[in-house]
Enzyme design. Structure first.
Site, short mmCIF file in Angstrom:
data_model
loop_
_atom_site.label_atom_id
_atom_site.label_comp_id
_atom_site.label_asym_id
_atom_site.label_seq_id
_atom_site.Cartn_x
_atom_site.Cartn_y
_atom_site.Cartn_z
N ASN A 75 58.24 24.86 -52.55
CA ASN A 75 57.44 24.91 -53.77
C ASN A 75 55.96 24.79 -53.39
OD1 ASN A 75 56.97 24.89 -56.64
ND2 ASN A 75 56.55 22.71 -56.49
N HIS A 90 52.29 23.41 -55.06
CA HIS A 90 51.73 22.59 -56.14
C HIS A 90 50.21 22.63 -56.01
CE1 HIS A 90 51.69 19.38 -59.12
NE2 HIS A 90 50.76 18.80 -58.40
#
Length: 199
Positions: free
Chosen positions: A106, A108
Site C-alpha cells: 500500500n 500512504h
C-alpha cells in the site's frame, strides 16, 4: 509473478505502475485491476492498457468480509501472486490479509507512523510540519502499521497550498511506488518484525 491493483479513484498511481511495467521497470505481469467504484477512472486506465478491469460493488454484499471473499475469488481466478493497493479506499478484512500474508503493498500520503488514516495530507499541511511525504508499506491487520518499504520526503514550503502539496506528494508517490514493487518482485524485501531488511 502476477499481480493485481485495487483502486477506488482517479488512478494516478495505477498509471505510474502501468508505465513502469511497460518500461520494464517492474518485472511482473499486471493481470487485473479491480475497483469498488463503478466510475473510478482507474478502470478506464486499465482498459486503455488492455488490462482486465472489474468493478465489484460492495452494495451487493452483506458485510466487508463477504465482499473481500468475492474479490479474493477473482484474484485466485487470475492466479495473482501479490496485491498492490493504489488509492483503494476500503479497509481490508482479516480474511483478505491472511490470504496474502506479506504480499499486499500500500502507499500512504504521509511519513508513517505520522498521520495515519484518512486526510493525511491535510493533517500534515495544517500541523505546522516542515516535512511530509509518502510511504510504501506492507499491509497488516492494524491500519497503516505494516513494515515500511520506502519513503520520500517532501518539503512543506511557506508558499504551498493544500493543492500544491497534494500535487508534490502525488509526484513522489509515482516515483517510489514502482521502485518498491520491483524490490518486492526481486525478493529483496525481508521482513523481521516490523522492519524491512535487505535493502
Amino acid at each position: 509473478m502476477n499481480f493485481a491493483v485495487l483502486a477506488s479513484g482517479r488512478g494516478g498511481n495505477l498509471q505510474a505502475i502501468i508505465k513502469a511495467v511497460k518500461a520494464g521497470k517492474i518485472n511482473a505481469d499486471l493481470k487485473l485491476v479491480i475497483s469498488d467504484k463503478k466510475d473510478a477512472y482507474a478502470l478506464e486506465y486499465a482498459r486503455q492498457a488492455k488490462i482486465p478491469a472489474l468493478h465489484i460493488d460492495p452494495k451487493d454484499f452483506n458485510d466487508r468480509e463477504s465482499f473481500d471473499r468475492a474479490v479474493v475469488d477473482r484474484l485466485h481466478e487470475f492466479k495473482i501472486n501479490f496485491v498492490v493497493l493504489a488509492g483503494y479506499m476500503r479497509l481490508l478484512s482479516r480474511y483478505f490479509i491472511r490470504q496474502y500474508p506479506d504480499k499486499i503493498l500500500n502507499i500512504h500520503p504521509s511519513l508513517l507512523p505520522a498521520f495515519k488514516g484518512m486526510h493525511a495530507i491535510k493533517a500534515a499541511f495544517e500541523s505546522g510540519e516542515k516535512i511530509t511525504g509518502p510511504t510504501v508499506h506492507f499491509v497488516v491487520e492494524e491500519m497503516d502499521s505494516g513494515p515500511i518499504i520506502l519513503q520520500e520526503q517532501v518539503s512543506i514550503d511557506p508558499q504551498d497550498t493544500l493543492a500544491t502539496l497534494e500535487e508534490k506528494i502525488h509526484h513522489a508517490e509515482h516515483r517510489i511506488y514502482p521502485q518498491a514493487i520491483e524490490l518486492f518482485v526481486q525478493g529483496k524485501l525481508k521482513i523481521e518484525g516490523r522492519k524491512i531488511t535487505g535493502l
